[in-house]
Design an enzyme around this catalytic site. Sequence first.
Site, PDB file in Angstrom:
ATOM      1  N   SER A  14       0.831  -1.212   0.000  1.00  0.00           N
ATOM      2  CA  SER A  14       0.000   0.000   0.000  1.00  0.00           C
ATOM      3  C   SER A  14       0.865   1.261   0.000  1.00  0.00           C
ATOM      4  CB  SER A  14      -0.978  -0.005   1.181  1.00  0.00           C
ATOM      5  OG  SER A  14      -0.296   0.121   2.400  1.00  0.00           O
ATOM      6  N   ASN A  15       2.015   1.195   0.623  1.00  0.00           N
ATOM      7  CA  ASN A  15       2.927   2.351   0.557  1.00  0.00           C
ATOM      8  C   ASN A  15       3.472   2.535  -0.859  1.00  0.00           C
ATOM      9  OD1 ASN A  15       3.490   3.833   3.170  1.00  0.00           O
ATOM     10  ND2 ASN A  15       3.557   1.715   3.872  1.00  0.00           N
ATOM     11  N   HIS A 110       8.940   3.192   8.810  1.00  0.00           N
ATOM     12  CA  HIS A 110       8.745   2.311   9.966  1.00  0.00           C
ATOM     13  C   HIS A 110       7.451   2.702  10.688  1.00  0.00           C
ATOM     14  CE1 HIS A 110       9.727  -0.498  13.084  1.00  0.00           C
ATOM     15  NE2 HIS A 110       9.436   0.428  13.975  1.00  0.00           N
TER      16      HIS A 110
HETATM   17  C1  GAR Z   1       3.946  -0.772   6.685  1.00  0.00           C
HETATM   18  O1  GAR Z   1       3.179  -0.517   7.842  1.00  0.00           O
HETATM   19  C2  GAR Z   1       5.402  -0.447   6.945  1.00  0.00           C
HETATM   20  O2  GAR Z   1       5.601   0.658   7.779  1.00  0.00           O
HETATM   21  C3  GAR Z   1       5.852  -1.706   7.627  1.00  0.00           C
HETATM   22  O3  GAR Z   1       5.253  -2.727   6.890  1.00  0.00           O
HETATM   23  C4  GAR Z   1       3.995  -2.259   6.391  1.00  0.00           C
HETATM   24  C5  GAR Z   1       3.946  -2.542   4.912  1.00  0.00           C
HETATM   25  O4  GAR Z   1       2.684  -2.231   4.392  1.00  0.00           O
HETATM   26  N1  GAR Z   1       7.279  -1.828   7.659  1.00  0.00           N
HETATM   27  C6  GAR Z   1       7.941  -2.347   8.681  1.00  0.00           C
HETATM   28  O5  GAR Z   1       7.394  -2.827   9.658  1.00  0.00           O
HETATM   29  C7  GAR Z   1       9.440  -2.336   8.533  1.00  0.00           C
HETATM   30  N2  GAR Z   1      10.069  -2.575   9.798  1.00  0.00           N
HETATM   31  P1  GAR Z   1       2.460  -2.099   2.842  1.00  0.00           P
HETATM   32  O6  GAR Z   1       3.100  -3.345   2.206  1.00  0.00           O
HETATM   33  O7  GAR Z   1       0.980  -2.098   2.685  1.00  0.00           O
HETATM   34  O8  GAR Z   1       3.109  -0.856   2.373  1.00  0.00           O
END
Ligand code: GAR
Length: 231
Positions: A14-15, A110
């Site tokens: 999603s990021n 993070h």
């Molecule tokens: C996000 O919340 C990111 O901050 C976290 O994983 C998720 C990925 O979501 N990252 C960590 O925990 C790194 N230590 P996404 O795949 O939907 O972007």
Amino acid sequence: MSLPIAVLISGGGSNLQALIDKVEDGTLDVDIRMVLSNRASAHGLERAKKHSIPTCTLSHKDFSSREEFDGEMVRVLKETGVEAIVLAGFMRIITPVFLGAFPGKIINIHPALLPSFAGAGGQADAAEYGVQISGCTVHFVDEKMDHGAIIIQAAVPATPGEEVQELAKRILQVEHRILPQATKWLAEGRLSVEGRFVKLAAAKVVSSSGSRFEANNDFICLINPPLEEGF
Ligand code: GAR
């Protein structure tokens, strides 16, 4: 010229989507040359394909050491000509092999207010601790996990006893704003690091927005440095 970048993921992406959206609406001037995942099942790979972004899956399990895995990632990424790396939910610790290939050009999101709750599961750790405020952090990556100099942070309210998914959802909403913003600052060459401190150079065109306190749907969050127009 747009900064050529790669986005590294391990999951939902999603990021990554937030970055793609900001590129497509013209707010963020970067060229996402590749999305690389260490998991073949990562949904983020589908998101990339939908937007015709080249993808690559490299399973860390196929390598005998972290260094070997990182060496192969560097080889693949260098072939695309990328100059900077955005870790967007990439759940692997990276080694000096990778750091040395993109010095000062790797950032990570993070889901906690560092230095609290580093590591995987930052949201759950914060929720279990009973914090009243958590948040998210974008930082430069260095040799220690979740440790590099901090670019931007957002504080998000927590409710002790709530399901971790609720807190994680609220944090994620804000992640989707601060990661593209930090990526833009990186692409514009406006970030300089002095020891632990990241300095943000002023924008060429002064933004008219810039409130530090923002009503974000149904909660208030504090973001610093303030977001600029478009984020
Ligand atoms: C996000 O919340 C990111 O901050 C976290 O994983 C998720 C990925 O979501 N990252 C960590 O925990 C790194 N230590 P996404 O795949 O939907 O972007």
